[in-house]
Design a protein around this motif. Structure first.
Motif, mmCIF file in Angstrom:
data_model
loop_
_atom_site.group_PDB
_atom_site.id
_atom_site.type_symbol
_atom_site.label_atom_id
_atom_site.label_comp_id
_atom_site.label_asym_id
_atom_site.label_seq_id
_atom_site.Cartn_x
_atom_site.Cartn_y
_atom_site.Cartn_z
ATOM 1 N N GLU A 15 -2.651 -4.628 -3.411
ATOM 2 C CA GLU A 15 -3.378 -3.476 -2.876
ATOM 3 C C GLU A 15 -4.285 -2.925 -3.964
ATOM 4 O O GLU A 15 -3.825 -2.650 -5.079
ATOM 5 N N ARG A 16 -5.564 -2.798 -3.641
ATOM 6 C CA ARG A 16 -6.581 -2.250 -4.545
ATOM 7 C C ARG A 16 -6.826 -3.117 -5.775
ATOM 8 O O ARG A 16 -7.236 -2.635 -6.815
ATOM 9 N N GLU A 35 0.838 -1.210 0.000
ATOM 10 C CA GLU A 35 0.000 0.000 0.000
ATOM 11 C C GLU A 35 0.868 1.254 0.000
ATOM 12 O O GLU A 35 0.643 2.182 -0.770
ATOM 13 N N ARG A 36 1.871 1.292 0.856
ATOM 14 C CA ARG A 36 2.722 2.480 0.965
ATOM 15 C C ARG A 36 3.593 2.690 -0.267
ATOM 16 O O ARG A 36 3.791 3.818 -0.712
ATOM 17 N N VAL A 37 4.110 1.616 -0.818
ATOM 18 C CA VAL A 37 4.928 1.742 -2.021
ATOM 19 C C VAL A 37 4.063 2.222 -3.183
ATOM 20 O O VAL A 37 4.461 3.117 -3.935
ATOM 21 N N ALA A 38 2.879 1.653 -3.341
ATOM 22 C CA ALA A 38 1.972 2.082 -4.415
ATOM 23 C C ALA A 38 1.642 3.560 -4.268
ATOM 24 O O ALA A 38 1.687 4.316 -5.248
ATOM 25 N N ALA A 39 1.337 3.992 -3.061
ATOM 26 C CA ALA A 39 1.010 5.397 -2.825
ATOM 27 C C ALA A 39 2.213 6.298 -3.116
ATOM 28 O O ALA A 39 2.074 7.352 -3.739
ATOM 29 N N ALA A 40 3.390 5.875 -2.703
ATOM 30 C CA ALA A 40 4.589 6.684 -2.924
ATOM 31 C C ALA A 40 4.901 6.845 -4.408
ATOM 32 O O ALA A 40 5.414 7.875 -4.838
ATOM 33 N N LEU A 41 4.562 5.842 -5.189
ATOM 34 C CA LEU A 41 4.816 5.895 -6.626
ATOM 35 C C LEU A 41 3.653 6.510 -7.404
ATOM 36 O O LEU A 41 3.736 6.674 -8.614
ATOM 37 N N GLY A 42 2.564 6.811 -6.703
ATOM 38 C CA GLY A 42 1.391 7.355 -7.368
ATOM 39 C C GLY A 42 0.658 6.316 -8.193
ATOM 40 O O GLY A 42 -0.051 6.645 -9.139
#
Length: 87
Positions: A33-34, A4-11
């Protein structure tokens, strides 16, 4: 949490962590995630020689970055429709 955090950090619209199976022939999704349940189930394992960015990244040993839908559709047309459903 990590995916989740990696996906968010990469947009990214979603995130997937896959591991090479012991036989070295396939990738197995360890975390997502998602990703819809249906997509997760249909992609639970897939051949390492698949023409998809995740498998390509593993084969090449480097990221395969496709920042736009057009880039995805050009580079990996086999997953373009699925990617469109995720935005």
């Amino acid at each position: 949490v990590v995916v989740e955090r990696v996906a968010a950090a990469l947009g990214a619209h979603l995130g997937v962590l896959a591991l090479v199976t012991p036989d070295g022939e396939r990738l197995a999704v360890a975390a997502a995630e998602r990703l819809s349940r249906e997509t997760h189930e249909s992609w639970a394992t897939f051949p390492l020689d698949s023409a998809v960015p995740l498998a390509e990244a593993v084969r090449l040993g480097r990221p395969v970055l496709l920042p736009t839908f057009d880039a995805i559709a050009t580079h990996a047309p086999s997953i373009a429709a699925m990617c469109r459903t995720y935005g």
